[in-house]
Design a protein around this motif. Structure first.
Motif, PDB file in Angstrom:
ATOM      1  N   TRP A 123       0.877  -1.092   0.071  1.00  0.00           N
ATOM      2  CA  TRP A 123      -0.119  -0.063   0.128  1.00  0.00           C
ATOM      3  C   TRP A 123       0.881   1.381  -0.017  1.00  0.00           C
ATOM      4  N   VAL A 168      -7.733   0.968   7.577  1.00  0.00           N
ATOM      5  CA  VAL A 168      -8.545   0.942   6.445  1.00  0.00           C
ATOM      6  C   VAL A 168      -7.808   1.878   5.240  1.00  0.00           C
ATOM      7  N   ARG A 169      -7.766   0.942   4.205  1.00  0.00           N
ATOM      8  CA  ARG A 169      -6.811   1.399   3.057  1.00  0.00           C
ATOM      9  C   ARG A 169      -7.755   1.569   1.845  1.00  0.00           C
ATOM     10  N   GLN A 170      -8.174   2.488   1.050  1.00  0.00           N
ATOM     11  CA  GLN A 170      -9.098   2.556   0.079  1.00  0.00           C
ATOM     12  C   GLN A 170      -8.606   3.174  -1.100  1.00  0.00           C
ATOM     13  N   GLU A 182     -16.438   4.076  -6.788  1.00  0.00           N
ATOM     14  CA  GLU A 182     -16.426   3.432  -5.788  1.00  0.00           C
ATOM     15  C   GLU A 182     -15.105   3.438  -4.931  1.00  0.00           C
ATOM     16  N   TRP A 183     -15.217   3.532  -3.536  1.00  0.00           N
ATOM     17  CA  TRP A 183     -14.011   3.270  -2.697  1.00  0.00           C
ATOM     18  C   TRP A 183     -13.894   1.675  -2.372  1.00  0.00           C
ATOM     19  N   ILE A 184     -12.753   1.163  -3.017  1.00  0.00           N
ATOM     20  CA  ILE A 184     -12.670  -0.342  -3.027  1.00  0.00           C
ATOM     21  C   ILE A 184     -11.694  -0.375  -2.102  1.00  0.00           C
ATOM     22  N   ASP A 185     -11.764  -1.221  -0.983  1.00  0.00           N
ATOM     23  CA  ASP A 185     -10.648  -1.707   0.139  1.00  0.00           C
ATOM     24  C   ASP A 185      -9.378  -2.243  -0.466  1.00  0.00           C
ATOM     25  N   TRP A 186      -8.346  -1.797  -0.081  1.00  0.00           N
ATOM     26  CA  TRP A 186      -6.976  -2.262  -0.928  1.00  0.00           C
ATOM     27  C   TRP A 186      -6.988  -3.631  -0.400  1.00  0.00           C
ATOM     28  N   GLU A 188      -9.242  -5.963  -0.535  1.00  0.00           N
ATOM     29  CA  GLU A 188     -10.019  -6.693  -1.739  1.00  0.00           C
ATOM     30  C   GLU A 188      -9.172  -6.699  -2.863  1.00  0.00           C
ATOM     31  N   PRO A 233     -11.143   9.836   7.327  1.00  0.00           N
ATOM     32  CA  PRO A 233     -10.385   9.304   6.440  1.00  0.00           C
ATOM     33  C   PRO A 233      -9.144  10.580   5.914  1.00  0.00           C
TER      34      PRO A 233
END
Length: 236
Positions: A123, A168-170, A182-186, A188, A233
């Motif tokens: 990340w 949380v990383r998005q 969309e904010w997708i989780d890293w 995922e 955030p």
């Protein structure tokens, strides 16, 4: 090999400008990187009946006809007038990809067995690339779709009272279409990218003269974990 040849022909037909709905089903990361290289090296060899390639050829021709001391963007006409000088400085590489046997490791090499530390490390390197300079764009290939990386954000979720805080990383991107939806989780995306060598993050840069073989992470990011915050955030 014969099957691959006909697959390529079918893919080219799906990109025909006369199609009401274009499909990039047969386009892989190799084609994206090769297209950037082709733009850098010069105009398309054949335009045929494709108006998009014909417009590119006209833009390159106008730039070539301009005086060496003049600005090609001023001499060229049309909506692509500023493309040529920028295109000649483009470079592309696969930035993030899972480790694959027999293939050179990407600057950010993922592994399906990465734990929390590995996910956090990848990340931070992704953030370093995203924030490197304004002329860098990241293109995400995930779940049979290509979309830009528009923004990154990370924070600590304090969780329930007495519970452990959660990192949380998005990534702001798109599962469908090309708008920042969309904010997708890293976590995922890391799992998706690590599941197949065909998924990747491609870096396209303008104006870079170095071969950019290495991706350095700011020393401050390596020295200590990111500070925890309960204020929400933080865009990176």
């Amino acid at each position: 090999e014969l099957r691959a040849f006909f697959d390529k022909l079918a893919g080219a037909a799906m990109l025909d400008p006369e199609n009401a709905r274009l499909s990039t089903k047969h386009v892989g990361n190799w084609a994206v990187v090769a297209s950037v290289r082709a733009l850098r090296e010069g105009p398309p060899g054949r335009a045929g009946s494709d108006p998009r390639l014909a417009a590119l050829r006209r833009a390159y021709a106008a730039a070539e006809a301009a005086s060496p001391a003049a600005d090609p963007a001023v001499k060229a006409d049309g909506p692509l007038s500023g493309l040529v000088p920028r295109a000649r400085s483009l470079s592309a590489r696969v930035l993030v990809r899972v480790r694959a046997a027999g293939a050179p490791a990407a600057p950010v090499a993922l592994d399906a067995r990465d734990g929390d530390e590995g996910v956090e490390r990848s990340w931070r390197r992704l953030c370093a690339a995203f924030d490197a300079r304004p002329e860098v764009a990241l293109l995400l290939h995930h779940r049979n779709h290509y979309a830009l990386v528009f923004a990154l954000r990370a924070w600590w979720d304090p969780g329930a009272e007495g519970g452990a805080p959660r990192r949380v990383r998005q990534v702001l991107t798109a599962r469908k279409g090309q708008r920042p939806r969309e904010w997708i989780d890293w976590a995922e995306l890391h799992g998706t990218l690590a599941s197949w060598a065909g998924y990747a993050v491609i870096e396209v840069a303008a104006g870079r003269t170095d071969p950019f073989e290495d991706l350095s992470v700011p020393a401050a990011w390596r020295a200590a974990p990111l500070a925890r915050s309960d204020s929400g955030p933080t865009l990176l």
